[in-house]
Write an enzyme that holds these catalytic residues in place. Sequence first.
Site, PDB file in Angstrom:
ATOM      1  N   ARG A  88       0.841  -1.205   0.000  1.00  0.00           N
ATOM      2  CA  ARG A  88       0.000   0.000   0.000  1.00  0.00           C
ATOM      3  C   ARG A  88       0.879   1.260   0.000  1.00  0.00           C
ATOM      4  NH1 ARG A  88      -2.351  -3.797   3.439  1.00  0.00           N
ATOM      5  NH2 ARG A  88      -4.541  -4.277   3.071  1.00  0.00           N
ATOM      6  N   ASP A 148     -10.321  -4.600   8.206  1.00  0.00           N
ATOM      7  CA  ASP A 148      -9.381  -5.615   8.708  1.00  0.00           C
ATOM      8  C   ASP A 148     -10.050  -6.484   9.779  1.00  0.00           C
ATOM      9  OD1 ASP A 148      -7.573  -4.361   7.029  1.00  0.00           O
ATOM     10  OD2 ASP A 148      -6.762  -3.080   8.608  1.00  0.00           O
ATOM     11  N   ARG A 151     -12.268  -8.980   8.106  1.00  0.00           N
ATOM     12  CA  ARG A 151     -11.451 -10.086   7.570  1.00  0.00           C
ATOM     13  C   ARG A 151     -10.972 -11.010   8.697  1.00  0.00           C
ATOM     14  NH1 ARG A 151      -8.365  -6.263   3.093  1.00  0.00           N
ATOM     15  NH2 ARG A 151      -9.903  -6.605   1.429  1.00  0.00           N
ATOM     16  N   HIS A 175      -2.794   0.214   8.882  1.00  0.00           N
ATOM     17  CA  HIS A 175      -3.480  -0.580   7.842  1.00  0.00           C
ATOM     18  C   HIS A 175      -2.448  -1.015   6.800  1.00  0.00           C
ATOM     19  CE1 HIS A 175      -6.609  -1.929   5.195  1.00  0.00           C
ATOM     20  NE2 HIS A 175      -6.266  -1.074   4.259  1.00  0.00           N
TER      21      HIS A 175
HETATM   22  N1  LIG Z   1      -8.586   1.663   3.343  1.00  0.00           N
HETATM   23  C1  LIG Z   1      -8.925   0.478   2.882  1.00  0.00           C
HETATM   24  O1  LIG Z   1      -9.234  -0.430   3.653  1.00  0.00           O
HETATM   25  C2  LIG Z   1      -8.944   0.241   1.392  1.00  0.00           C
HETATM   26  C3  LIG Z   1      -9.533  -0.916   0.857  1.00  0.00           C
HETATM   27  C4  LIG Z   1      -9.548  -1.075  -0.524  1.00  0.00           C
HETATM   28  C5  LIG Z   1      -8.986  -0.105  -1.357  1.00  0.00           C
HETATM   29  N2  LIG Z   1      -8.406   0.982  -0.800  1.00  0.00           N
HETATM   30  C6  LIG Z   1      -7.816   2.045  -1.610  1.00  0.00           C
HETATM   31  O2  LIG Z   1      -8.870   2.814  -2.164  1.00  0.00           O
HETATM   32  C7  LIG Z   1      -8.431   3.440  -3.368  1.00  0.00           C
HETATM   33  C8  LIG Z   1      -9.429   3.161  -4.479  1.00  0.00           C
HETATM   34  O3  LIG Z   1      -9.428   1.784  -4.827  1.00  0.00           O
HETATM   35  P1  LIG Z   1     -10.355   1.269  -6.035  1.00  0.00           P
HETATM   36  O4  LIG Z   1     -10.158  -0.196  -6.091  1.00  0.00           O
HETATM   37  O5  LIG Z   1     -11.714   1.840  -5.911  1.00  0.00           O
HETATM   38  O6  LIG Z   1      -9.605   1.963  -7.276  1.00  0.00           O
HETATM   39  P2  LIG Z   1     -10.244   2.338  -8.707  1.00  0.00           P
HETATM   40  O7  LIG Z   1      -9.106   2.560  -9.641  1.00  0.00           O
HETATM   41  O8  LIG Z   1     -11.270   1.314  -9.079  1.00  0.00           O
HETATM   42  O9  LIG Z   1     -11.006   3.709  -8.438  1.00  0.00           O
HETATM   43  C9  LIG Z   1     -10.351   4.897  -8.145  1.00  0.00           C
HETATM   44  C10 LIG Z   1     -11.092   6.024  -8.841  1.00  0.00           C
HETATM   45  O10 LIG Z   1     -10.529   7.267  -8.434  1.00  0.00           O
HETATM   46  C11 LIG Z   1     -10.644   8.137  -9.548  1.00  0.00           C
HETATM   47  N3  LIG Z   1      -9.785   9.307  -9.365  1.00  0.00           N
HETATM   48  C12 LIG Z   1      -8.453   9.403  -9.510  1.00  0.00           C
HETATM   49  N4  LIG Z   1      -8.045  10.670  -9.254  1.00  0.00           N
HETATM   50  C13 LIG Z   1      -9.162  11.374  -8.906  1.00  0.00           C
HETATM   51  C14 LIG Z   1      -9.384  12.714  -8.502  1.00  0.00           C
HETATM   52  N5  LIG Z   1      -8.413  13.598  -8.398  1.00  0.00           N
HETATM   53  N6  LIG Z   1     -10.652  13.082  -8.234  1.00  0.00           N
HETATM   54  C15 LIG Z   1     -11.676  12.197  -8.331  1.00  0.00           C
HETATM   55  N7  LIG Z   1     -11.511  10.908  -8.709  1.00  0.00           N
HETATM   56  C16 LIG Z   1     -10.267  10.507  -8.983  1.00  0.00           C
HETATM   57  C17 LIG Z   1     -10.280   7.261 -10.744  1.00  0.00           C
HETATM   58  O11 LIG Z   1     -10.712   7.832 -11.977  1.00  0.00           O
HETATM   59  C18 LIG Z   1     -10.990   5.951 -10.378  1.00  0.00           C
HETATM   60  O12 LIG Z   1     -12.276   5.876 -10.958  1.00  0.00           O
HETATM   61  C19 LIG Z   1      -7.021   2.871  -3.629  1.00  0.00           C
HETATM   62  O13 LIG Z   1      -6.039   3.774  -3.165  1.00  0.00           O
HETATM   63  C20 LIG Z   1      -7.004   1.602  -2.806  1.00  0.00           C
HETATM   64  O14 LIG Z   1      -5.702   1.207  -2.455  1.00  0.00           O
HETATM   65  C21 LIG Z   1      -8.368   1.177   0.546  1.00  0.00           C
END
Ligand SMILES: NC(=O)c1ccc[n+]([C@@H]2O[C@H](COP(=O)([O-])OP(=O)(O)OC[C@H]3O[C@@H](n4cnc5c(N)ncnc54)[C@H](O)[C@@H]3O)[C@@H](O)[C@H]2O)c1
Length: 306
Positions: A88, A148, A151, A175
């Site tokens: 991450r 988490d 899970r 995380h």
């Molecule tokens: N905290 C957690 O537990 C957790 C869990 C899963 C995923 N995540 C994180 O969440 C994030 C999103 O994951 P995802 O699978 O949905 O990715 P994804 O690529 O499917 O979606 C991300 C979206 O953000 C958009 N985006 C990018 N820059 C932007 C901006 N400036 N303004 C608005 N939109 C913008 C993209 O166009 C895309 O549609 C990742 O960083 C991932 O690592 C965190």
Amino acid sequence: MKVTVVGAGAVGASCAEYIAIKDFASEVVLIDIKEGFAEGKAMDLMQTASLNSFDTKITGTTNDYSKTADSDVAVITSGIPRKPGMTREELISTNAGIVKSVAENLIKHSPNVIIIVVSNPMDTMTYLAHKATGLPKNRIIGMGGALDSARFKYRLAEALGCPQSDVDGMVIGGHSDTGMIPLTRLATRNSVPVTEFLSDDQLTYVREETKVGGATLTKLLGTSAWYAPGAAVSAMVQAIACDTKKMFPCSCLLEGEYGLSDISIGVPAIIGANGIEKIVEIELDDAEKAKLTESADAVKKTNGLL
Ligand SMILES: NC(=O)c1ccc[n+]([C@@H]2O[C@H](COP(=O)([O-])OP(=O)(O)OC[C@H]3O[C@@H](n4cnc5c(N)ncnc54)[C@H](O)[C@@H]3O)[C@@H](O)[C@H]2O)c1
């Protein structure tokens, strides 16, 4: 209750869907930089309303923050997810700029908003959102521990051969694959400590599988997971919207709690209408305290890359 979800990708859309299906919000605004993407996701989700019996209105916009005005809660999922083999932490250079500008835009249009940060590396992105906005510490919450812990409960139920509804447990700490601290000592099956049922080897297996839960899915899916992350965020949004005062481990800005300061990291907190209503300080044993210190050192190291 108006909720903005920034990023209409996998996690953002899943989160919007769960919020709508639970039907506690009047409006969900999806916003994305990809032209037409949020509008498309919103329309697709709206066409499930009669099938899934909800009245929540879901709209989409390409980067027009005026449409997010006066949101009560905003969820930041914008940024890139990890690919198999990535940590991450490797996402920081791309996601930091995105999270900072998104957080600033959000508060311009919704000065009273409560922000839930999801983008990774989540603890560092939560800390960055605090620094970028200067909002009071109760109004910026990082989502990691809720996922988490879900899970962890999945793995505990698997090891116990029981339904997940029989199991309670919590993961604190950073995380990340190495920073998470699944608290097996405190986990229970219907109020009986799981240590009564599971051997040390089984407990070690549960802890290790929990910590790499995200990586396991990333390897299987080719990108990071979305159903459980979306469900975890929606549960936190619901706790705020309905002022439930439910306890979640989540990334909170600490000012001395657990002996830590100037860091956002996963600790138990009561979530209600004011966001973080209270950080709960539980008694950790020496090994758990040492792990939390180690986890905090790693988060601070990542914060240093900002
Ligand atoms: N905290 C957690 O537990 C957790 C869990 C899963 C995923 N995540 C994180 O969440 C994030 C999103 O994951 P995802 O699978 O949905 O990715 P994804 O690529 O499917 O979606 C991300 C979206 O953000 C958009 N985006 C990018 N820059 C932007 C901006 N400036 N303004 C608005 N939109 C913008 C993209 O166009 C895309 O549609 C990742 O960083 C991932 O690592 C965190």
